[in-house]
Scaffold this motif. Structure first.
Motif, PDB file in Angstrom:
ATOM      1  N   ILE A   1       0.845  -1.206   0.000  1.00  0.00           N
ATOM      2  CA  ILE A   1       0.000   0.000   0.000  1.00  0.00           C
ATOM      3  C   ILE A   1       0.873   1.245   0.000  1.00  0.00           C
ATOM      4  O   ILE A   1       0.634   2.202  -0.753  1.00  0.00           O
ATOM      5  CB  ILE A   1      -0.975  -0.011   1.194  1.00  0.00           C
ATOM      6  CG1 ILE A   1      -2.017  -1.130   1.012  1.00  0.00           C
ATOM      7  CG2 ILE A   1      -1.668   1.345   1.366  1.00  0.00           C
ATOM      8  CD1 ILE A   1      -2.809  -1.463   2.266  1.00  0.00           C
ATOM      9  N   ALA A   2       1.941   1.231   0.799  1.00  0.00           N
ATOM     10  CA  ALA A   2       2.857   2.377   0.838  1.00  0.00           C
ATOM     11  C   ALA A   2       3.486   2.589  -0.538  1.00  0.00           C
ATOM     12  O   ALA A   2       3.628   3.723  -1.010  1.00  0.00           O
ATOM     13  CB  ALA A   2       3.934   2.136   1.890  1.00  0.00           C
ATOM     14  N   THR A   3       3.827   1.491  -1.210  1.00  0.00           N
ATOM     15  CA  THR A   3       4.416   1.585  -2.553  1.00  0.00           C
ATOM     16  C   THR A   3       3.402   2.151  -3.552  1.00  0.00           C
ATOM     17  O   THR A   3       3.731   3.007  -4.378  1.00  0.00           O
ATOM     18  CB  THR A   3       4.883   0.194  -3.012  1.00  0.00           C
ATOM     19  OG1 THR A   3       5.835  -0.301  -2.072  1.00  0.00           O
ATOM     20  CG2 THR A   3       5.492   0.225  -4.401  1.00  0.00           C
ATOM     21  N   LEU A   4       2.175   1.700  -3.450  1.00  0.00           N
ATOM     22  CA  LEU A   4       1.102   2.236  -4.306  1.00  0.00           C
ATOM     23  C   LEU A   4       0.995   3.744  -4.129  1.00  0.00           C
ATOM     24  O   LEU A   4       0.810   4.496  -5.093  1.00  0.00           O
ATOM     25  CB  LEU A   4      -0.220   1.582  -3.907  1.00  0.00           C
ATOM     26  CG  LEU A   4      -0.903   0.646  -4.861  1.00  0.00           C
ATOM     27  CD1 LEU A   4      -2.100  -0.005  -4.206  1.00  0.00           C
ATOM     28  CD2 LEU A   4      -1.340   1.339  -6.124  1.00  0.00           C
ATOM     29  N   MET A   5       1.150   4.201  -2.874  1.00  0.00           N
ATOM     30  CA  MET A   5       1.000   5.628  -2.601  1.00  0.00           C
ATOM     31  C   MET A   5       2.155   6.439  -3.209  1.00  0.00           C
ATOM     32  O   MET A   5       1.973   7.610  -3.559  1.00  0.00           O
ATOM     33  CB  MET A   5       0.874   5.894  -1.101  1.00  0.00           C
ATOM     34  CG  MET A   5      -0.456   5.405  -0.515  1.00  0.00           C
ATOM     35  SD  MET A   5      -1.905   5.995  -1.421  1.00  0.00           S
ATOM     36  CE  MET A   5      -2.390   4.510  -2.308  1.00  0.00           C
ATOM     37  N   VAL A   6       3.323   5.809  -3.359  1.00  0.00           N
ATOM     38  CA  VAL A   6       4.432   6.497  -4.037  1.00  0.00           C
ATOM     39  C   VAL A   6       4.003   6.842  -5.465  1.00  0.00           C
ATOM     40  O   VAL A   6       4.165   7.976  -5.938  1.00  0.00           O
ATOM     41  CB  VAL A   6       5.710   5.614  -4.050  1.00  0.00           C
ATOM     42  CG1 VAL A   6       6.772   6.199  -4.986  1.00  0.00           C
ATOM     43  CG2 VAL A   6       6.254   5.438  -2.647  1.00  0.00           C
ATOM     44  N   ALA A   7       3.375   5.877  -6.126  1.00  0.00           N
ATOM     45  CA  ALA A   7       2.897   6.092  -7.506  1.00  0.00           C
ATOM     46  C   ALA A   7       1.794   7.153  -7.532  1.00  0.00           C
ATOM     47  O   ALA A   7       1.803   8.056  -8.379  1.00  0.00           O
ATOM     48  CB  ALA A   7       2.389   4.779  -8.093  1.00  0.00           C
ATOM     49  N   CYS A   8       0.877   7.081  -6.591  1.00  0.00           N
ATOM     50  CA  CYS A   8      -0.259   8.014  -6.600  1.00  0.00           C
ATOM     51  C   CYS A   8       0.187   9.440  -6.298  1.00  0.00           C
ATOM     52  O   CYS A   8      -0.351  10.408  -6.851  1.00  0.00           O
ATOM     53  CB  CYS A   8      -1.330   7.557  -5.611  1.00  0.00           C
ATOM     54  SG  CYS A   8      -2.148   6.033  -6.132  1.00  0.00           S
TER      55      CYS A   8
ATOM     56  N   PHE B   1      -5.892  -2.180 -11.473  1.00  0.00           N
ATOM     57  CA  PHE B   1      -6.192  -0.762 -11.258  1.00  0.00           C
ATOM     58  C   PHE B   1      -6.769  -0.073 -12.490  1.00  0.00           C
ATOM     59  O   PHE B   1      -6.570  -0.501 -13.637  1.00  0.00           O
ATOM     60  CB  PHE B   1      -4.934  -0.012 -10.776  1.00  0.00           C
ATOM     61  CG  PHE B   1      -3.713  -0.189 -11.646  1.00  0.00           C
ATOM     62  CD1 PHE B   1      -2.726  -1.102 -11.301  1.00  0.00           C
ATOM     63  CD2 PHE B   1      -3.547   0.555 -12.807  1.00  0.00           C
ATOM     64  CE1 PHE B   1      -1.583  -1.266 -12.091  1.00  0.00           C
ATOM     65  CE2 PHE B   1      -2.419   0.401 -13.588  1.00  0.00           C
ATOM     66  CZ  PHE B   1      -1.444  -0.521 -13.245  1.00  0.00           C
ATOM     67  N   ASP B   2      -7.505   0.978 -12.219  1.00  0.00           N
ATOM     68  CA  ASP B   2      -7.885   1.967 -13.221  1.00  0.00           C
ATOM     69  C   ASP B   2      -6.987   3.160 -12.919  1.00  0.00           C
ATOM     70  O   ASP B   2      -7.207   3.850 -11.922  1.00  0.00           O
ATOM     71  CB  ASP B   2      -9.381   2.314 -13.082  1.00  0.00           C
ATOM     72  CG  ASP B   2      -9.811   3.350 -14.108  1.00  0.00           C
ATOM     73  OD1 ASP B   2     -11.026   3.630 -14.181  1.00  0.00           O
ATOM     74  OD2 ASP B   2      -8.946   3.900 -14.821  1.00  0.00           O
TER      75      ASP B   2
ATOM     76  N   ILE C   1      -8.106   3.998  -8.982  1.00  0.00           N
ATOM     77  CA  ILE C   1      -8.828   2.960  -8.235  1.00  0.00           C
ATOM     78  C   ILE C   1      -7.981   1.690  -8.241  1.00  0.00           C
ATOM     79  O   ILE C   1      -7.446   1.314  -9.286  1.00  0.00           O
ATOM     80  CB  ILE C   1     -10.197   2.647  -8.881  1.00  0.00           C
ATOM     81  CG1 ILE C   1     -11.000   3.929  -9.134  1.00  0.00           C
ATOM     82  CG2 ILE C   1     -10.996   1.675  -7.995  1.00  0.00           C
ATOM     83  CD1 ILE C   1     -12.274   3.695  -9.942  1.00  0.00           C
ATOM     84  N   PHE C   2      -7.856   1.027  -7.074  1.00  0.00           N
ATOM     85  CA  PHE C   2      -7.024  -0.188  -7.038  1.00  0.00           C
ATOM     86  C   PHE C   2      -7.687  -1.308  -6.241  1.00  0.00           C
ATOM     87  O   PHE C   2      -8.484  -1.077  -5.328  1.00  0.00           O
ATOM     88  CB  PHE C   2      -5.632   0.125  -6.452  1.00  0.00           C
ATOM     89  CG  PHE C   2      -5.670   0.672  -5.045  1.00  0.00           C
ATOM     90  CD1 PHE C   2      -5.711   2.052  -4.817  1.00  0.00           C
ATOM     91  CD2 PHE C   2      -5.663  -0.178  -3.942  1.00  0.00           C
ATOM     92  CE1 PHE C   2      -5.739   2.570  -3.525  1.00  0.00           C
ATOM     93  CE2 PHE C   2      -5.685   0.322  -2.647  1.00  0.00           C
ATOM     94  CZ  PHE C   2      -5.734   1.704  -2.440  1.00  0.00           C
TER      95      PHE C   2
ATOM     96  N   GLY D   1      -9.213   0.369  -2.730  1.00  0.00           N
ATOM     97  CA  GLY D   1      -9.298   1.783  -2.403  1.00  0.00           C
ATOM     98  C   GLY D   1      -9.152   2.652  -3.628  1.00  0.00           C
ATOM     99  O   GLY D   1      -9.117   2.158  -4.761  1.00  0.00           O
ATOM    100  N   TYR D   2      -9.104   3.928  -3.361  1.00  0.00           N
ATOM    101  CA  TYR D   2      -8.861   4.880  -4.440  1.00  0.00           C
ATOM    102  C   TYR D   2      -8.134   6.089  -3.877  1.00  0.00           C
ATOM    103  O   TYR D   2      -8.158   6.327  -2.663  1.00  0.00           O
ATOM    104  CB  TYR D   2     -10.153   5.340  -5.139  1.00  0.00           C
ATOM    105  CG  TYR D   2     -11.196   5.980  -4.245  1.00  0.00           C
ATOM    106  CD1 TYR D   2     -11.097   7.324  -3.877  1.00  0.00           C
ATOM    107  CD2 TYR D   2     -12.272   5.256  -3.765  1.00  0.00           C
ATOM    108  CE1 TYR D   2     -12.056   7.924  -3.069  1.00  0.00           C
ATOM    109  CE2 TYR D   2     -13.228   5.843  -2.948  1.00  0.00           C
ATOM    110  CZ  TYR D   2     -13.108   7.180  -2.605  1.00  0.00           C
ATOM    111  OH  TYR D   2     -14.056   7.771  -1.772  1.00  0.00           O
ATOM    112  N   VAL D   3      -7.460   6.809  -4.754  1.00  0.00           N
ATOM    113  CA  VAL D   3      -6.938   8.131  -4.409  1.00  0.00           C
ATOM    114  C   VAL D   3      -7.696   9.118  -5.292  1.00  0.00           C
ATOM    115  O   VAL D   3      -7.674   9.014  -6.514  1.00  0.00           O
ATOM    116  CB  VAL D   3      -5.420   8.252  -4.633  1.00  0.00           C
ATOM    117  CG1 VAL D   3      -4.960   9.696  -4.367  1.00  0.00           C
ATOM    118  CG2 VAL D   3      -4.662   7.284  -3.718  1.00  0.00           C
TER     119      VAL D   3
END
Ligand code: P6P
Length: 327
Positions: free
Chosen positions: A21-28, A102-103, A120-121, A149-151
Motif C-alpha cells: 500500500i505504501a508503494t502504491l502511494m508512491v505512484a499516486c 487498477f484503473d 482505483i485499485f 481503495g482509491y486516491v
C-alpha cells in the motif's frame, strides 16, 4: 495527526500488505504531482491511441498507467498487474505474493476541465504457480480482495482505503504524507440524493426507468420525499460523495450493448468500490445481486452498478424483480 504507516501498524495490518500500500502511494503521489502540473507541463489533451475499451487515451491516462506499472512491477511482492489501459496483464516477480488491478485515472474525460479524477485499485492474493501474464490468475471474485481503495485527486488528494476492517480516509499533506483524516467511515442508511446519467434513460430496463421516475415524482409520488440529483461523470468523485454523506450511484444495464451490461468495469471499478461501500455499511449490487458475488470471465468485463445507502439500494432492487439481463 496519524501517518498512514502508523495507522496500518496500529491496526496490525499484514506487514507485506502495508508495504505494498505504501508503494502504491508512491505512484499516486507522482500522479497527483503530474495532475497539478497539468496544462503547464503540456500533458493535457488526448493521444492518438485508443485503449482496449475503444476509448481515446488521454496523455495522463498513459502517464499514470506507466507510473503505476513501473513502481509496482519493481516491487518484489508484486506477481503481476492488470490495468484498464492494458489489453493483457503484465507479469512481475513470479514469486510475488500480490496481484494489483487498477484503473490508473478514472474519470479522465474530466482532466481538461479540471474536475476531480482518481486512481482505483484492487489487491488480490497471487495464486501460487500461475502464469501472471495470463488473465486467468486475476479472475477472482470481489470477495477475494485483500484490500481496495482509491486516491481522489480533487481539491485535496485523498486516499480512501479498506483492508477488510472498515473504511478510513487519509489526506495528502504538503509534506507529502498521507495523514488520517476520517476513521471508520459509515454510509447513512437513508438518502435523498441519487446519481445517474439521465441522458441514457431510453436505454435502461423498464425497472430502472420506473425506479428513477418515482424518484423524480418527489414527495407527491410513491417515494413520499423529494430527491436531489448529482452527476460528476467521475465514479471516484461519486463514490467519495456517497461514502462522505450517503446517496445512491448507479450506472445500469443498457440495451445499446446487451453483452456489456452498462459502462463500468467489474475488476477495477465495480469490485474495489463495492468492497469499500460494503465495509462502510452500504450495499453494492448490479441491481439484482451483490457485485462482489459476480464470478469474472474476462479481465475487462463490464458490470451494472447500483451502490450506496443500504435502504436506497434495497428500494432500487425492489423494482428489479424480473430476470437479471444476460451479462
Ligand atoms: P458517462 C469515467 O469515464 C467513467 O468510467 C466513470 O468514472 C463515470 O462514472 C462514467 O464513466 C461516466 O460515464 O457516460 O456519464 O460519461
Amino acid at each position: 495527526m496519524q501517518l498512514l504507516s502508523q495507522f496500518l501498524r496500529r491496526n496490525e495490518t499484514d506487514e507485506q500488505l502495508s508495504d505494498l500500500i505504501a508503494t502504491l502511494m508512491v505512484a499516486c503521489k507522482e500522479i497527483a504531482l503530474k495532475l497539478r502540473q497539468g496544462a503547464l507541463a503540456g500533458i493535457h489533451g488526448s493521444t492518438d491511441n485508443t485503449n482496449v475499451q475503444g476509448e481515446t487515451q488521454k496523455k495522463l491516462d498513459v502517464i499514470s498507467n506507466e507510473i503505476l506499472k513501473t513502481v509496482l512491477l519493481n516491487h518484489s511482492l508484486v506477481a503481476g498487474v492488470a490495468s484498464e489501459e492494458e489489453s493483457n496483464p503484465v507479469p512481475g516477480n513470479k514469486d510475488g505474493r500480490f496481484l494489483v488491478i487498477f484503473d490508473p485515472l478514472d474519470g479522465s474525460s474530466n482532466i481538461d476541465i479540471n474536475v476531480s479524477v482518481g486512481t482505483i485499485f484492487s489487491i488480490l492474493e497471487a495464486p501460487a504457480g500461475e502464469d501472471f501474464a495470463n488473465e486467468a490468475a486475476y479472475l477472482q471474485s470481489g470477495r477475494k480482495q485483500l484490500a481496495s481503495g482509491y486516491v481522489l485527486y480533487g481539491p485535496s488528494a485523498t486516499l480512501v482505503l479498506t483492508t477488510g476492517h472498515g473504511v478510513n480516509m487519509f489526506t495528502l499533506s504538503h509534506t507529502g504524507d498521507f495523514l488520517l483524516s476520517r476513521e471508520n467511515v459509515l454510509i447513512p442508511e437513508e438518502t435523498k440524493e441519487f446519481a445517474i446519467n439521465m441522458s441514457n434513460r431510453r436505454f435502461w430496463e423498464p425497472a430502472m426507468r420506473n425506479y428513477v421516475d418515482d424518484l423524480l415524482e418527489g414527495a407527491e409520488g410513491p417515494r413520499g420525499k423529494n430527491f436531489n440529483m448529482r452527476w460528476v461523470a467521475s465514479m471516484v468523485a461519486e463514490v467519495h460523495r456517497v461514502l462522505t454523506r450517503g446517496g445512491i450511484f448507479t450506472y445500469p444495464w443498457d440495451e445499446r450493448a446487451p453483452k456489456k451490461p452498462g459502462k463500468l468495469r467489474l475488476m477495477y471499478e465495480g469490485n474495489p468500490m463495492s468492497m469499500l461501500v460494503e465495509q462502510a455499511g452500504g450495499l453494492a449490487t448490479n441491481c439484482y445481486r451483490d457485485i462482489m458475488d459476480v464470478e469474472p470471465d474476462d479481465i475487462h468485463e463490464r458490470v451494472s452498478v447500483a451502490l450506496g445507502s443500504k435502504k436506497e439500494v434495497e428500494a432500487l432492487m425492489s423494482y428489479h424483480t424480473g430476470e437479471e439481463p444476460t451479462q
